[in-house]
Design a protein around this motif. Structure first.
Motif, PDB file in Angstrom:
ATOM      1  N   ARG A 360       0.852  -1.188   0.000  1.00  8.94           N
ATOM      2  CA  ARG A 360       0.000   0.000   0.000  1.00  8.94           C
ATOM      3  C   ARG A 360       0.889   1.239   0.000  1.00  8.94           C
ATOM      4  O   ARG A 360       2.044   1.204   0.441  1.00  8.94           O
ATOM      5  N   THR A 361       0.333   2.335  -0.481  1.00  8.96           N
ATOM      6  CA  THR A 361       1.012   3.630  -0.460  1.00  8.96           C
ATOM      7  C   THR A 361       0.584   4.376   0.789  1.00  8.96           C
ATOM      8  O   THR A 361      -0.603   4.420   1.112  1.00  8.96           O
ATOM      9  N   GLU A 362       1.551   4.953   1.499  1.00 12.13           N
ATOM     10  CA  GLU A 362       1.232   5.720   2.705  1.00 12.13           C
ATOM     11  C   GLU A 362       1.688   7.161   2.532  1.00 12.13           C
ATOM     12  O   GLU A 362       2.755   7.430   1.981  1.00 12.13           O
ATOM     13  N   TYR A 363       0.841   8.074   3.006  1.00 10.71           N
ATOM     14  CA  TYR A 363       1.133   9.506   2.968  1.00 10.71           C
ATOM     15  C   TYR A 363       1.238  10.001   4.398  1.00 10.71           C
ATOM     16  O   TYR A 363       0.247  10.084   5.116  1.00 10.71           O
ATOM     17  N   GLN A 364       2.465  10.299   4.812  1.00 11.33           N
ATOM     18  CA  GLN A 364       2.714  10.727   6.187  1.00 11.33           C
ATOM     19  C   GLN A 364       2.860  12.243   6.224  1.00 11.33           C
ATOM     20  O   GLN A 364       3.671  12.819   5.495  1.00 11.33           O
ATOM     21  N   ARG A 365       2.041  12.874   7.064  1.00 15.63           N
ATOM     22  CA  ARG A 365       2.116  14.331   7.182  1.00 15.63           C
ATOM     23  C   ARG A 365       3.426  14.722   7.849  1.00 15.63           C
ATOM     24  O   ARG A 365       3.788  14.180   8.890  1.00 15.63           O
ATOM     25  N   ALA A 366       4.123  15.675   7.260  1.00 19.05           N
ATOM     26  CA  ALA A 366       5.478  15.972   7.701  1.00 19.05           C
ATOM     27  C   ALA A 366       5.785  17.457   7.612  1.00 19.05           C
ATOM     28  O   ALA A 366       5.126  18.211   6.900  1.00 19.05           O
ATOM     29  N   ILE A 367       6.812  17.828   8.358  1.00 13.98           N
ATOM     30  CA  ILE A 367       7.389  19.172   8.270  1.00 13.98           C
ATOM     31  C   ILE A 367       8.764  19.020   7.627  1.00 13.98           C
ATOM     32  O   ILE A 367       9.650  18.364   8.178  1.00 13.98           O
ATOM     33  N   VAL A 368       8.906  19.585   6.442  1.00 19.28           N
ATOM     34  CA  VAL A 368      10.151  19.475   5.678  1.00 19.28           C
ATOM     35  C   VAL A 368      10.979  20.733   5.896  1.00 19.28           C
ATOM     36  O   VAL A 368      10.463  21.854   5.816  1.00 19.28           O
ATOM     37  N   GLY A 369      12.244  20.545   6.199  1.00 18.63           N
ATOM     38  CA  GLY A 369      13.138  21.676   6.402  1.00 18.63           C
ATOM     39  C   GLY A 369      14.544  21.321   5.947  1.00 18.63           C
ATOM     40  O   GLY A 369      14.786  20.249   5.389  1.00 18.63           O
ATOM     41  N   ILE A 370      15.475  22.228   6.196  1.00 19.75           N
ATOM     42  CA  ILE A 370      16.871  22.027   5.801  1.00 19.75           C
ATOM     43  C   ILE A 370      17.690  21.711   7.038  1.00 19.75           C
ATOM     44  O   ILE A 370      17.659  22.437   8.041  1.00 19.75           O
ATOM     45  N   GLY A 371      18.416  20.573   6.987  1.00 15.53           N
ATOM     46  CA  GLY A 371      19.254  20.164   8.103  1.00 15.53           C
ATOM     47  C   GLY A 371      20.550  20.951   8.169  1.00 15.53           C
ATOM     48  O   GLY A 371      20.858  21.777   7.292  1.00 15.53           O
ATOM     49  N   GLU A 372      21.339  20.685   9.192  1.00 12.66           N
ATOM     50  CA  GLU A 372      22.607  21.397   9.384  1.00 12.66           C
ATOM     51  C   GLU A 372      23.589  21.139   8.240  1.00 12.66           C
ATOM     52  O   GLU A 372      24.466  21.955   7.974  1.00 12.66           O
ATOM     53  N   ASP A 373      23.420  19.987   7.577  1.00 17.37           N
ATOM     54  CA  ASP A 373      24.315  19.664   6.460  1.00 17.37           C
ATOM     55  C   ASP A 373      23.802  20.203   5.130  1.00 17.37           C
ATOM     56  O   ASP A 373      24.384  19.930   4.076  1.00 17.37           O
ATOM     57  N   GLY A 374      22.698  20.980   5.164  1.00 19.22           N
ATOM     58  CA  GLY A 374      22.151  21.552   3.952  1.00 19.22           C
ATOM     59  C   GLY A 374      21.211  20.645   3.192  1.00 19.22           C
ATOM     60  O   GLY A 374      20.656  21.042   2.165  1.00 19.22           O
ATOM     61  N   MET A 375      21.000  19.421   3.687  1.00 15.41           N
ATOM     62  CA  MET A 375      20.109  18.468   3.025  1.00 15.41           C
ATOM     63  C   MET A 375      18.687  18.653   3.536  1.00 15.41           C
ATOM     64  O   MET A 375      18.455  19.026   4.689  1.00 15.41           O
ATOM     65  N   LEU A 376      17.709  18.377   2.645  1.00 18.47           N
ATOM     66  CA  LEU A 376      16.317  18.414   3.068  1.00 18.47           C
ATOM     67  C   LEU A 376      16.030  17.232   3.987  1.00 18.47           C
ATOM     68  O   LEU A 376      16.470  16.106   3.736  1.00 18.47           O
ATOM     69  N   GLN A 377      15.303  17.499   5.042  1.00 21.42           N
ATOM     70  CA  GLN A 377      14.916  16.448   5.968  1.00 21.42           C
ATOM     71  C   GLN A 377      13.458  16.638   6.362  1.00 21.42           C
ATOM     72  O   GLN A 377      12.895  17.726   6.190  1.00 21.42           O
ATOM     73  N   ALA A 378      12.840  15.572   6.851  1.00 28.31           N
ATOM     74  CA  ALA A 378      11.418  15.633   7.191  1.00 28.31           C
ATOM     75  C   ALA A 378      11.166  14.917   8.512  1.00 28.31           C
ATOM     76  O   ALA A 378      11.715  13.839   8.759  1.00 28.31           O
ATOM     77  N   ARG A 379      10.329  15.534   9.316  1.00 26.71           N
ATOM     78  CA  ARG A 379       9.873  14.893  10.551  1.00 26.71           C
ATOM     79  C   ARG A 379       8.358  14.883  10.561  1.00 26.71           C
ATOM     80  O   ARG A 379       7.709  15.763  10.003  1.00 26.71           O
ATOM     81  N   LEU A 380       7.793  13.860  11.177  1.00 30.59           N
ATOM     82  CA  LEU A 380       6.344  13.723  11.221  1.00 30.59           C
ATOM     83  C   LEU A 380       5.731  14.773  12.135  1.00 30.59           C
ATOM     84  O   LEU A 380       6.366  15.246  13.086  1.00 30.59           O
ATOM     85  N   THR A 381       4.475  15.114  11.847  1.00 27.47           N
ATOM     86  CA  THR A 381       3.784  16.118  12.664  1.00 27.47           C
ATOM     87  C   THR A 381       3.226  15.535  13.950  1.00 27.47           C
ATOM     88  O   THR A 381       2.666  16.259  14.761  1.00 27.47           O
ATOM     89  N   GLY A 382       3.342  14.243  14.128  1.00 28.37           N
ATOM     90  CA  GLY A 382       2.769  13.598  15.321  1.00 28.37           C
ATOM     91  C   GLY A 382       1.803  12.519  14.896  1.00 28.37           C
ATOM     92  O   GLY A 382       2.056  11.779  13.943  1.00 28.37           O
ATOM     93  N   SER A 383       0.688  12.419  15.595  1.00 29.35           N
ATOM     94  CA  SER A 383      -0.304  11.396  15.292  1.00 29.35           C
ATOM     95  C   SER A 383      -0.738  11.480  13.834  1.00 29.35           C
ATOM     96  O   SER A 383      -1.036  12.552  13.316  1.00 29.35           O
TER      97      SER A 383
END
Length: 423
Positions: A360-383
């Motif tokens: 199955r395909t899953e869509y996880q709600r996330a906050i995308v930002g730029i890490g200290e190394d300049g790479m894009l990273q994403a963390r989940l918003t919670g539940s």
């Protein structure tokens, strides 16, 4: 899709089509093939054409630019007069400005001061930028190693008269408006706006301003649908909340199919909900009920009621938004006569371990930002529950875990789709 092609016929041509476990890609393919663009054209002033769909190719009536002109400020001259071995002195005999061409004759070893956009003087084929030129009044010194034709824009370089400038199906954005204005075009043929009726179903739903009885909730789905539909530039027909009764649902769908090109409903399509939904929809038109292999947003209905396409979405708020984004949005753009632009994912590093099984395909709600190394990273918003609408408000994108993908470890690279420009 041709007018005579049925949804059942399309589905039967897709290999391994299982309505009880339908991959996202296969559902999108079936919808794309079934949708028929509207064909109703109106002529509108260019200033009113933003976000409208161009109905016919616009052929350029003129060359752009209309004349050879300077791409930089400097001096226009004949390349043949330059000395390839060293500097060369030229007589400066006048100035060419944008909108005010130099009208004299340029003799050998003469140059004309020229501004960006000005018409090239007769006989001149090269522009030397002003930063390279030394001057002592009437004489200028041109250094060696210039290139023939440099800093000159040729007549018709952008567009030649008689060639397509903007193609039918193009959504007219600010760039297209400017391009059409540069051709002197004051009116454009566009498709009429798509009419979309939408409503929510459920006895527990209350509209804003009504008191909440025990067990009832305010209807949020109509407002998220209204917002996403408005972003598509369609004409809205809000049918409100439809009670869980066969008579009310049938009346709403009949009215919507007569007034609209497309119908979007939320609720009433999942297993265990009112059985009359399927019966009514199939009596009024051709509607298939699918279980999509995705999370959130498994149940979905799709088909046609009368002349209107129909999208029956789940009732949970997040599932409504996700299914709209990945099934309804492109279908309505295509039905409007436009060519949907692909939603391009970006690679991000997951800052969270995520459990997932293939299938199955899953869509996880996330906050995308730029890490200290300049790479894009994403963390989940919670539940990630499909009823937690706040998670969509906090998110600026979705982490997309593909159909065949397994569990994600912290630090793994995954695809993400950003909300900016999408919703």
């Amino acid at each position: 899709m041709t007018r005579t092609e049925t949804l059942a016929g399309i589905v039967s041509s897709l290999s391994d089509f299982d309505p009880n476990a339908l991959p996202v890609a296969m559902a999108r393919q079936a919808i794309e093939r079934f949708i028929t663009p509207i064909d109703s054209i109106e002529l509108v002033p260019l200033r009113s054409a933003l976000d409208r769909v161009l109905a016919r190719d616009v052929i350029s009536p003129i060359n752009v630019p209309a004349h050879d002109n300077a791409a930089m400020d400097g001096w226009a001259l004949r390349f043949a007069d330059l000395d390839t071995d060293g500097p060369k002195a030229f007589e400066s005999i006048g100035t060419a400005l944008a909108g005010k061409p130099f009208t004299g004759t340029v003799a050998p070893n003469q140059a004309v001061r020229i501004m960006t956009g000005a018409v090239m003087p007769p006989g001149c084929d090269t522009v030397v930028i002003q930063e390279l030129v030394a001057t002592d009044g009437q004489r200028i010194i041109i250094p060696a190693r210039q290139q023939q034709g440099q800093h000159r824009r040729l007549r018709g370089e952008d567009l030649c008269a008689g060639t397509p400038a903007v193609s039918a199906g193009q959504l007219l954005r600010p760039a297209e408006l400017g391009l059409l204005a540069s051709l002197g075009i004051a009116e454009v043929p566009v498709q009429r706006r798509l009419k979309v009726a939408f409503f929510s179903t459920g006895d527990e739903l209350r509209s804003l301003g009504e008191p909440l009885d025990p067990g009832c909730v305010y209807d949020s789905n109509r407002y998220t649908l209204m917002g996403m539909l408005t972003r598509l530039g369609v004409e809205l027909i809000d049918l409100g909340v439809v009670p869980d009764s066969p008579q009310a649902l049938e009346a709403a769908v009949r009215d919507a199919s007569r007034a609209a090109d497309a119908i979007v409903s939320s609720g009433g399509v999942s297993v265990g909900e009112a059985d009359f939904t399927r019966e009514i929809m199939n009596r009024l038109g051709e509607v298939a009920f699918w279980t999509i292999a995705m999370r959130p947003g498994r149940p979905m209905a799709f088909g046609r009621i009368g002349r209107a396409s129909y999208f029956g979405l789940p009732g949970n708020p997040v599932a409504v938004m996700i299914t709209f984004l990945f099934f309804v949005r492109d279908a309505l753009i295509r039905q409007s006569g436009a060519i949907p632009r692909p939603v391009l994912p970006v690679p991000v590093r997951s800052m969270t371990a995520i459990q997932k099984k293939p299938g199955r395909t899953e869509y996880q709600r996330a906050i995308v930002g730029i890490g200290e190394d300049g790479m894009l990273q994403a963390r989940l918003t919670g539940s990630q529950g499909s009823g937690v609408l706040r998670s969509m408000s906090e998110a600026n994108g979705l982490m997309v875990l593909r159909h065949d993908q397994a569990a994600i470890a912290m630090g793994d690279m995954v695809d993400a789709i950003l909300f900016e420009g999408l919703i």
